[in-house]
Write a protein that holds these residues in place. Structure first.
Motif, PDB file in Angstrom:
ATOM      1  N   LEU A   7     -90.428  71.474   2.663  1.00  0.00           N
ATOM      2  CA  LEU A   7     -89.210  72.067   3.170  1.00  0.00           C
ATOM      3  C   LEU A   7     -89.086  73.503   2.386  1.00  0.00           C
ATOM      4  O   LEU A   7     -88.506  74.429   3.142  1.00  0.00           O
ATOM      5  CB  LEU A   7     -87.992  71.398   2.852  1.00  0.00           C
ATOM      6  N   ALA A  89     -77.198  76.710  12.255  1.00  0.00           N
ATOM      7  CA  ALA A  89     -76.161  76.343  11.020  1.00  0.00           C
ATOM      8  C   ALA A  89     -75.824  77.474  10.042  1.00  0.00           C
ATOM      9  O   ALA A  89     -74.721  77.231   9.630  1.00  0.00           O
ATOM     10  CB  ALA A  89     -77.471  75.427  10.219  1.00  0.00           C
ATOM     11  N   ARG A  93     -70.000  78.583   8.838  1.00  0.00           N
ATOM     12  CA  ARG A  93     -68.699  79.041   8.547  1.00  0.00           C
ATOM     13  C   ARG A  93     -68.569  80.785   8.661  1.00  0.00           C
ATOM     14  O   ARG A  93     -67.148  81.070   8.893  1.00  0.00           O
ATOM     15  CB  ARG A  93     -68.979  79.247   6.777  1.00  0.00           C
ATOM     16  N   ARG A  94     -69.536  81.411   8.722  1.00  0.00           N
ATOM     17  CA  ARG A  94     -69.343  82.863   8.974  1.00  0.00           C
ATOM     18  C   ARG A  94     -68.913  83.204  10.391  1.00  0.00           C
ATOM     19  O   ARG A  94     -69.069  84.436  10.669  1.00  0.00           O
ATOM     20  CB  ARG A  94     -70.262  83.614   8.417  1.00  0.00           C
TER      21      ARG A  94
ATOM     22  N   LEU B  24     -82.227  67.816   0.048  1.00  0.00           N
ATOM     23  CA  LEU B  24     -83.005  66.511   0.694  1.00  0.00           C
ATOM     24  C   LEU B  24     -82.427  65.565   0.140  1.00  0.00           C
ATOM     25  O   LEU B  24     -82.277  64.409   0.969  1.00  0.00           O
ATOM     26  CB  LEU B  24     -84.459  66.766   0.279  1.00  0.00           C
ATOM     27  N   ALA B  58     -72.153  79.577   1.924  1.00  0.00           N
ATOM     28  CA  ALA B  58     -72.654  79.982   3.021  1.00  0.00           C
ATOM     29  C   ALA B  58     -72.465  78.867   4.118  1.00  0.00           C
ATOM     30  O   ALA B  58     -72.823  78.934   5.278  1.00  0.00           O
ATOM     31  CB  ALA B  58     -74.213  79.860   2.870  1.00  0.00           C
ATOM     32  N   GLY B  59     -71.517  77.726   3.763  1.00  0.00           N
ATOM     33  CA  GLY B  59     -71.234  76.898   4.658  1.00  0.00           C
ATOM     34  C   GLY B  59     -72.119  75.804   4.981  1.00  0.00           C
ATOM     35  O   GLY B  59     -71.885  75.046   5.809  1.00  0.00           O
ATOM     36  N   LEU B  60     -72.966  75.759   4.129  1.00  0.00           N
ATOM     37  CA  LEU B  60     -73.962  74.623   4.330  1.00  0.00           C
ATOM     38  C   LEU B  60     -73.524  73.264   3.653  1.00  0.00           C
ATOM     39  O   LEU B  60     -73.834  72.348   3.999  1.00  0.00           O
ATOM     40  CB  LEU B  60     -75.390  75.021   3.729  1.00  0.00           C
ATOM     41  N   LEU B  61     -72.751  73.300   2.715  1.00  0.00           N
ATOM     42  CA  LEU B  61     -72.152  72.365   1.941  1.00  0.00           C
ATOM     43  C   LEU B  61     -70.461  72.344   2.143  1.00  0.00           C
ATOM     44  O   LEU B  61     -70.073  73.354   2.115  1.00  0.00           O
ATOM     45  CB  LEU B  61     -72.665  72.376   0.457  1.00  0.00           C
ATOM     46  N   ALA B  62     -70.275  71.263   1.767  1.00  0.00           N
ATOM     47  CA  ALA B  62     -68.757  70.853   1.800  1.00  0.00           C
ATOM     48  C   ALA B  62     -68.446  70.328   0.651  1.00  0.00           C
ATOM     49  O   ALA B  62     -69.273  69.289   0.335  1.00  0.00           O
ATOM     50  CB  ALA B  62     -68.427  70.212   2.676  1.00  0.00           C
ATOM     51  N   THR B  78     -75.181  69.579  12.083  1.00  0.00           N
ATOM     52  CA  THR B  78     -76.008  70.702  12.147  1.00  0.00           C
ATOM     53  C   THR B  78     -76.816  70.833  11.170  1.00  0.00           C
ATOM     54  O   THR B  78     -77.971  71.621  11.298  1.00  0.00           O
ATOM     55  CB  THR B  78     -75.277  72.015  12.699  1.00  0.00           C
ATOM     56  N   VAL B  79     -76.372  70.932   9.926  1.00  0.00           N
ATOM     57  CA  VAL B  79     -77.196  71.484   8.741  1.00  0.00           C
ATOM     58  C   VAL B  79     -78.537  70.334   8.684  1.00  0.00           C
ATOM     59  O   VAL B  79     -79.371  70.818   8.166  1.00  0.00           O
ATOM     60  CB  VAL B  79     -76.249  71.343   7.542  1.00  0.00           C
TER      61      VAL B  79
END
Lengths: 234, 234
Positions: A7, A89, A93-94, B24, B58-62, B78-79
């Motif tokens: 990954l 993805a 947010r942006r 991961l 970046a909006g990948l994690l909450a 989506t992520v």
DNA sequence: CCGATGTTTCGGTCGAGGCCGCAGCGTTCG
DNA sequence: CGAACGCTGCGGCCTCGACCGAAACATCGG
């Protein structure tokens, strides 16, 4: 761990701005030379060459020699789908901040109609898929074989050689649902999607915009999409 | 260019080994603390904290505060789908070399059955989707609303509260086809897929393997999947 | 109120990797 | 056959960012 480094390595390859720019330039499915890609990414050819070698070694790019030129293209639709899913993805947010501010005519055209690897995407691509499903010509089912009998007749009439596509030994799926980056809905990918797009270009319904994945619908295309698919407002 | 930097920035975030390891570790849908993620990635907590802040920005994690703990989870399915698609594209060339060599029991278990964000994937997930489609309980159609009438009855009988799911205000798709990383076919995602997986865990049919996304099928589960879904050999 | 624990911030170090200039190789064309 | 062109490999420069130690902050338990 295996999948861990896999990954990270793959994502790191895409994560460099220069490489990302080159990959994005290849998203329209064409094969470009190292020099062209260097110009697209704003770097010198020798730097681009190094990047391209890495991408090819990782299996993201396929290269093809022809004379003194060396053409590079995305290795598979899977790679194109990966790039779109990363952008999808990333917009999470942006999206609000970016899109409302920077929405220019270029971006508008991209959302309206563009190529995704080798098939159609954007509003037009989704509308096309919707129309085909609504008329019972396609099921867009998971495994992608779900072309209906009526659909087979329809596509033959439209000028696609389905027999030839069936004979081709490609391991690629015949009809694959592809998640649309901007619309967030499915459009038609796979060999059928590619053939459909190619036929639209051949009929003069669509024209590529220079230096972009966006495509514009010609006047003939406007009539064609309306009469053949029942799509208005394109 | 807009999409250019968006792609590069997002991919670069995933491209760091430490961040990739943490993402991961979050693929099973649980929410973990910074300390746990630091251990998973093999770095110190303060380094992990910095990474998590970037990923969240970046909006990948909450993130979610709870007492002196701070739980982190993937921001959206989506992520999770993006991560799977990156691994799928990455396996392209090296699949032969890697898989044949390193194929251990851990990897085998992952292919057999695992969680993908919050729903089931792997051979079991695909078999489940196939069964549902074959019995006319689901269409796995593009927009994901294609639960058949017979399917609604079936899932109610199986113990899912569909009315409750319909009422919930979530913007998440009800039923979303999700491309399976190892099988390369579609399985059931979305809220329905999540509820289905949760019900299987609640029934004691499945058990999480410690420290992995893999899940094992219990003896009760073996009987259950056979009787309720017609799946054998799980 | 005071330690213990989880988390974040700051400052400094250091290694990886992107970048280009230069040179060498193969192809095409005059 | 030589010059022009496209591409690739090598060496050195330099920037960026990952990493950790130390310390501050927040929260929980006693």
């Amino acid at each position: 761990m295996l999948s861990d480094s896999l990954l990270a390595e793959t994502a790191a390859l895409v994560g460099d701005p220069a490489r990302a720019g080159m990959l994005l330039a290849l998203m329209d499915g064409r094969a470009l030379t190292a020099g062209e890609l260097a110009r697209a990414a704003g770097i010198t050819p020798q730097t681009a060459s190094g990047h391209l070698a890495k991408l090819a070694a990782a299996g993201l790019l396929a290269t093809q020699r022809q004379g003194r030129h060396r053409y590079h293209r995305l290795a598979s639709p899977t790679v194109a789908q990966m790039l779109e899913s990363i952008m999808e993805a990333g917009t999470g947010r942006r999206a609000d901040a970016c899109h409302t501010v920077v929405t220019g005519p270029r971006e508008r055209a991209m959302r309206a109609a563009r190529t995704c690897w080798d098939h159609l995407a954007g509003e037009l691509g989704v509308a096309l898929a919707d129309s085909l499903v609504a008329h019972g010509r396609l099921d867009l089912s998971p495994e992608g074989g779900a072309l209906t009998d009526a659909g087979a007749v329809f596509f033959q009439d439209f000028g696609l050689d389905l027999d030839d596509m069936a004979r081709s030994p490609s391991g690629r799926a015949f009809c694959r649902p592809c998640l649309d980056w901007s619309e967030r809905r499915l459009h038609v990918g796979g060999r059928l999607g590619a053939a459909l797009a190619a036929r639209c270009f051949a009929l003069g319904w669509l024209r590529r915009c220079d230096g972009s994945r966006a495509v514009s619908v010609t006047e003939a295309g406007r009539r064609g999409f309306r009469d053949a698919f029942g799509i208005r407002d394109v």
